[in-house]
Design a protein around this motif. Sequence first.
Motif, PDB file in Angstrom:
ATOM      1  N   PRO A   1     -27.484  42.260   4.232  1.00  0.00           N
ATOM      2  CA  PRO A   1     -26.560  41.453   3.416  1.00  0.00           C
ATOM      3  C   PRO A   1     -25.179  42.112   3.405  1.00  0.00           C
ATOM      4  CG  PRO A   1     -28.476  42.185   2.130  1.00  0.00           C
ATOM      5  CD  PRO A   1     -28.467  42.971   3.400  1.00  0.00           C
TER       6      PRO A   1
ATOM      7  N   GLN B   1     -21.966  46.503   4.292  1.00  0.00           N
ATOM      8  CA  GLN B   1     -22.162  47.508   3.244  1.00  0.00           C
ATOM      9  C   GLN B   1     -23.648  47.838   3.070  1.00  0.00           C
ATOM     10  OE1 GLN B   1     -19.677  48.945   1.639  1.00  0.00           O
ATOM     11  NE2 GLN B   1     -20.416  49.692  -0.326  1.00  0.00           N
ATOM     12  N   ALA B   2     -24.490  46.841   3.091  1.00  0.00           N
ATOM     13  CA  ALA B   2     -25.929  47.095   2.949  1.00  0.00           C
ATOM     14  C   ALA B   2     -26.458  47.849   4.168  1.00  0.00           C
ATOM     15  CB  ALA B   2     -26.701  45.790   2.748  1.00  0.00           C
TER      16      ALA B   2
ATOM     17  N   PHE C   1     -25.379  51.442   3.350  1.00  0.00           N
ATOM     18  CA  PHE C   1     -26.193  52.041   2.286  1.00  0.00           C
ATOM     19  C   PHE C   1     -27.621  52.317   2.745  1.00  0.00           C
ATOM     20  CE2 PHE C   1     -29.091  52.119  -1.258  1.00  0.00           C
ATOM     21  CZ  PHE C   1     -28.451  52.976  -2.146  1.00  0.00           C
TER      22      PHE C   1
ATOM     23  N   ALA D   1     -29.246  55.930   2.972  1.00  0.00           N
ATOM     24  CA  ALA D   1     -30.359  56.223   2.052  1.00  0.00           C
ATOM     25  C   ALA D   1     -31.637  56.536   2.826  1.00  0.00           C
ATOM     26  CB  ALA D   1     -30.588  55.047   1.104  1.00  0.00           C
TER      27      ALA D   1
ATOM     28  N   ILE E   1     -21.160  56.430  -1.441  1.00  0.00           N
ATOM     29  CA  ILE E   1     -22.607  56.292  -1.217  1.00  0.00           C
ATOM     30  C   ILE E   1     -23.239  57.667  -1.000  1.00  0.00           C
ATOM     31  CG2 ILE E   1     -24.365  55.421   0.386  1.00  0.00           C
ATOM     32  CD1 ILE E   1     -22.462  53.021   0.890  1.00  0.00           C
TER      33      ILE E   1
ATOM     34  N   ARG F   1     -21.914  37.088   3.919  1.00  0.00           N
ATOM     35  CA  ARG F   1     -22.549  38.413   3.741  1.00  0.00           C
ATOM     36  C   ARG F   1     -23.553  38.712   4.848  1.00  0.00           C
ATOM     37  NH1 ARG F   1     -19.904  41.672   2.063  1.00  0.00           N
ATOM     38  NH2 ARG F   1     -21.465  43.086   1.327  1.00  0.00           N
TER      39      ARG F   1
ATOM     40  N   GLU G   1     -34.947  49.882   6.898  1.00  0.00           N
ATOM     41  CA  GLU G   1     -35.632  48.646   6.493  1.00  0.00           C
ATOM     42  C   GLU G   1     -36.435  48.871   5.210  1.00  0.00           C
ATOM     43  OE1 GLU G   1     -38.183  47.201   9.564  1.00  0.00           O
ATOM     44  OE2 GLU G   1     -38.919  45.516   8.373  1.00  0.00           O
TER      45      GLU G   1
ATOM     46  N   VAL H   1     -35.604  50.842   2.803  1.00  0.00           N
ATOM     47  CA  VAL H   1     -34.629  50.810   1.707  1.00  0.00           C
ATOM     48  C   VAL H   1     -34.151  49.377   1.468  1.00  0.00           C
ATOM     49  CG1 VAL H   1     -32.418  51.674   0.861  1.00  0.00           C
ATOM     50  CG2 VAL H   1     -33.897  53.166   2.235  1.00  0.00           C
TER      51      VAL H   1
ATOM     52  N   THR I   1     -33.826  47.211  -2.032  1.00  0.00           N
ATOM     53  CA  THR I   1     -32.523  46.914  -2.632  1.00  0.00           C
ATOM     54  C   THR I   1     -32.177  45.430  -2.596  1.00  0.00           C
ATOM     55  OG1 THR I   1     -31.486  47.454  -0.518  1.00  0.00           O
ATOM     56  CG2 THR I   1     -31.545  49.180  -2.184  1.00  0.00           C
ATOM     57  N   ALA I   2     -32.679  44.689  -1.590  1.00  0.00           N
ATOM     58  CA  ALA I   2     -32.289  43.273  -1.490  1.00  0.00           C
ATOM     59  C   ALA I   2     -33.309  42.425  -0.748  1.00  0.00           C
ATOM     60  CB  ALA I   2     -30.941  43.144  -0.802  1.00  0.00           C
ATOM     61  N   LEU I   3     -34.399  43.006  -0.296  1.00  0.00           N
ATOM     62  CA  LEU I   3     -35.432  42.361   0.515  1.00  0.00           C
ATOM     63  C   LEU I   3     -34.934  42.028   1.918  1.00  0.00           C
ATOM     64  CD1 LEU I   3     -37.334  39.957  -1.935  1.00  0.00           C
ATOM     65  CD2 LEU I   3     -38.093  42.175  -1.053  1.00  0.00           C
ATOM     66  N   ARG I   4     -33.886  41.186   2.009  1.00  0.00           N
ATOM     67  CA  ARG I   4     -33.444  40.716   3.337  1.00  0.00           C
ATOM     68  C   ARG I   4     -32.038  40.157   3.217  1.00  0.00           C
ATOM     69  NH1 ARG I   4     -37.049  37.315   1.195  1.00  0.00           N
ATOM     70  NH2 ARG I   4     -38.810  38.001   2.437  1.00  0.00           N
TER      71      ARG I   4
ATOM     72  N   ALA J   1     -34.661  58.644   0.732  1.00  0.00           N
ATOM     73  CA  ALA J   1     -33.416  58.651  -0.034  1.00  0.00           C
ATOM     74  C   ALA J   1     -33.564  59.515  -1.272  1.00  0.00           C
ATOM     75  CB  ALA J   1     -33.051  57.241  -0.446  1.00  0.00           C
TER      76      ALA J   1
ATOM     77  N   PRO K   1     -27.301  39.661  -4.902  1.00  0.00           N
ATOM     78  CA  PRO K   1     -27.889  39.069  -3.687  1.00  0.00           C
ATOM     79  C   PRO K   1     -29.413  38.986  -3.825  1.00  0.00           C
ATOM     80  CG  PRO K   1     -26.650  41.098  -3.198  1.00  0.00           C
ATOM     81  CD  PRO K   1     -26.823  41.020  -4.677  1.00  0.00           C
TER      82      PRO K   1
ATOM     83  N   GLN L   1     -34.052  40.457  -6.407  1.00  0.00           N
ATOM     84  CA  GLN L   1     -34.438  41.829  -6.057  1.00  0.00           C
ATOM     85  C   GLN L   1     -33.267  42.793  -6.268  1.00  0.00           C
ATOM     86  OE1 GLN L   1     -37.471  42.623  -5.098  1.00  0.00           O
ATOM     87  NE2 GLN L   1     -37.382  44.511  -3.923  1.00  0.00           N
ATOM     88  N   ALA L   2     -32.066  42.390  -5.880  1.00  0.00           N
ATOM     89  CA  ALA L   2     -30.912  43.267  -6.075  1.00  0.00           C
ATOM     90  C   ALA L   2     -30.614  43.441  -7.559  1.00  0.00           C
ATOM     91  CB  ALA L   2     -29.688  42.719  -5.338  1.00  0.00           C
TER      92      ALA L   2
ATOM     93  N   PHE M   1     -33.227  46.091  -8.545  1.00  0.00           N
ATOM     94  CA  PHE M   1     -32.885  47.421  -8.047  1.00  0.00           C
ATOM     95  C   PHE M   1     -31.661  47.997  -8.760  1.00  0.00           C
ATOM     96  CE2 PHE M   1     -30.754  50.525  -5.417  1.00  0.00           C
ATOM     97  CZ  PHE M   1     -31.800  51.338  -5.012  1.00  0.00           C
TER      98      PHE M   1
ATOM     99  N   ARG N   1     -30.132  33.585  -1.305  1.00  0.00           N
ATOM    100  CA  ARG N   1     -30.154  34.931  -1.907  1.00  0.00           C
ATOM    101  C   ARG N   1     -29.252  35.014  -3.127  1.00  0.00           C
ATOM    102  NH1 ARG N   1     -34.118  37.082  -1.812  1.00  0.00           N
ATOM    103  NH2 ARG N   1     -33.410  39.203  -2.088  1.00  0.00           N
TER     104      ARG N   1
ATOM    105  N   LEU O   1     -22.179  49.746  -4.347  1.00  0.00           N
ATOM    106  CA  LEU O   1     -22.581  50.667  -3.278  1.00  0.00           C
ATOM    107  C   LEU O   1     -23.591  50.028  -2.322  1.00  0.00           C
ATOM    108  CD1 LEU O   1     -23.139  53.953  -5.318  1.00  0.00           C
ATOM    109  CD2 LEU O   1     -21.139  53.320  -3.963  1.00  0.00           C
ATOM    110  N   THR O   2     -24.494  49.239  -2.856  1.00  0.00           N
ATOM    111  CA  THR O   2     -25.611  48.767  -2.035  1.00  0.00           C
ATOM    112  C   THR O   2     -25.291  47.487  -1.274  1.00  0.00           C
ATOM    113  OG1 THR O   2     -26.528  47.658  -3.972  1.00  0.00           O
ATOM    114  CG2 THR O   2     -27.401  49.826  -3.444  1.00  0.00           C
TER     115      THR O   2
END
Lengths: 412, 412
Positions: free
Chosen positions: A111, A114-115, A118, A122, A144, A262, A277, A279, A283-286, B17, B111, B114-115, B118, B262, B282-283
């Motif tokens: 996403p 940036q993701a 990160f 991470a 980060i 995004r 993957e 992480v 943090t966002a799944l996908r 991480a 997003p 999940q985000a 997290f 998302r 950050l994420t």
Amino acid sequence: MNDRTHAELGPSGRIQAAGIDNRADGGSARLADKALLARTSPTTLDTTHFDTVRFPAPDWAAERFAAAARDGALAYTTYQGSDDVRGCLAGPLTRWLGLDVDPDDNIMLTPGTQAGLFTVLAGLVDQGEQVALVDPDYLFSERILTFLGAQVTHVPLRRRTEETSELVPDLDRLEDAFRAGVRLFVFSHPNNPTGAVYPREVLDGIAELAVRHDVTVLVDELYGRLVYDGTSFVHLASLAGMRERTVTLLGPSKTESLSGYRLGVVVAPRRIREAAEDVLSLTALRAPGYAQHVLKGWLVDDVDWVADRIQQLQGLRALTIKHFSQLSWVGLAPQQGTAYLFPDVTALDLPDRAISEAIATRADVLISPGYQFGPSGTGHFRVCYARDEQVWDRALGRIVDVLDDLHRNGAA
Amino acid sequence: MNDRTHAELGPSGRIQAAGIDNRADGGSARLADKALLARTSPTTLDTTHFDTVRFPAPDWAAERFAAAARDGALAYTTYQGSDDVRGCLAGPLTRWLGLDVDPDDNIMLTPGTQAGLFTVLAGLVDQGEQVALVDPDYLFSERILTFLGAQVTHVPLRRRTEETSELVPDLDRLEDAFRAGVRLFVFSHPNNPTGAVYPREVLDGIAELAVRHDVTVLVDELYGRLVYDGTSFVHLASLAGMRERTVTLLGPSKTESLSGYRLGVVVAPRRIREAAEDVLSLTALRAPGYAQHVLKGWLVDDVDWVADRIQQLQGLRALTIKHFSQLSWVGLAPQQGTAYLFPDVTALDLPDRAISEAIATRADVLISPGYQFGPSGTGHFRVCYARDEQVWDRALGRIVDVLDDLHRNGAA
């Protein structure tokens, strides 16, 4: 446009995750950035990011998104990203990067870039680990790394020779860092904020050091397609011995102005892609499902379109330099890529925040203060000149007037 | 549909991480989940998530996205999310949650939900901190907490009385946890995977304990609109003393099937929203810009639409129960919300992974093995029955046949 964006003027505050504090001045930096934003008005010209109205996305993007949204089956994908989309990307990426890219082993969709940044960091960085980072560089890389508890060693940019304004990482300092225990090196290329594109010999030097000291390298090539006439761009991952130790971050949010979707792309060795993957799944799944399918049209058959965009940005670079050149005390080092200029205003002898606040309140223009990009950024500021020509011409006039007044009369 | 999704069958591997390992069996769990996915075929029916073809998004969603994409100025927003969109959401959220929601102080767009999960947990949890989590519950809550270095205390669901299948958190165990030093309590409501909706007296009990022990509570109400006939839904944040200590996670990805966009919404006290916003910057920087504007149509004027969706899901629940009821040894505890059933198959005396693998390879249906949802999930599996009625009817027949054979003849 109701939103007051602060694309890169964001919080750097104390972050408690994993019990780690952000850098010591984080709290005050956050407050200062927010205070600056609070003093802007709805009419303020925001130069902290691309203007996606002046530089809109190509037409095929919205069409591909709409087609994916109509096919509801495309909503969910693996965390790594759609098998279909990765399959489509492998060929163009192989040709663009000059290395064999396997769609399953080496690609992850994220996403936004940036993701990608990160999740890779991470997945790679342990608490207390030493990481080298070019200075100045993209502000969030250090934020980060600090969040993850890494120890950051800055590798400054220097003039390549005394006769040129060309900027390159100091390889002696880089080798010192590797000798001192650094196992990960992070840099953007073309460099954000300066726009520097590094010649092959410098990239060969980085590769040689990385192989010799067994270091992993993360190179953020978000601006890799925005390289100006007469400059060749070398992908670090394509150099001997680098494929297995290089993570390349890519995305269509700048060159193609696909910011609102995004989307980021990580190209990495399988072990790193898998760790990232893991992480990403937390943090966002996908990456956004429908938006992923926009990437099926990316990097394909758009040579003329990109060339045209670069011509327009070169024109805006020339306009920007013309204005700042009126002030002999402003240091200019225009580079060969991105849409950024990073003027040196140390002659003002004022804190970065005082300069950015004066420009915001008196010229009605939001710029990115230099301290955000690392210790070497102090005394500079960054503008993104991807703007409407006439609006930018007038805004540059106002900025120069404010700078001139600050130089003659101080901050008052 | 080229993609083999694994919405909730994802990696739980060792994540480095911040120097923290995932739970001890992470590596093997990841490998087992991936091995299971590898044994599915393109025809396998995937019940690990909603079928967004059978249950498509409302028409206004794609239209709002397209309008935002045409207005390129909406690509970038503050990290917290578009001022415009948050302004539109404040009224509907205030009415829906039954508490005063300020658009600037209390709302953050993320997003995906999940985000939200997290970023809030990363903003709140220090390494080594004790956190209480309902068991069973959404599998990623524990994975994220483990990633952040928290110590998880499980608060099991129990039958409310001996005569009912109604499931509620064990408040005595919750108070034990609070007394032992827990300062954060996390749960989904309606519960994922069981579909349990808790009555007011239970939520009053949670609120009373949280206030007395000064505990913060994160309640994931992703399924808060999917509550079945005759059941009222109480928002924890609306109870006395809870507004200042409750984070509510919401999103349109399930009820409205807006999964491909998302989008998640965090409603929280300002201090928590700010800490989570730091992590979000950050994420991922921000939720997808154009997709954010889809939320302007959310929670508004769709009472009939939601009622119709619930009728359809109730029909599918009845169909699902009818099939499993053929096997007297399968424990069924159908609850009042979500689109999940969580059958108890402990009578098989087989590992969860053996059961899920048998169903995947012999019934051609992918289900979520119970161990993923916590210690109490062992011996169960989860199906999402938001599917095409005829396809699901036939698939249930195949699942029941495989379960019956496993019961008679073992895993063989």
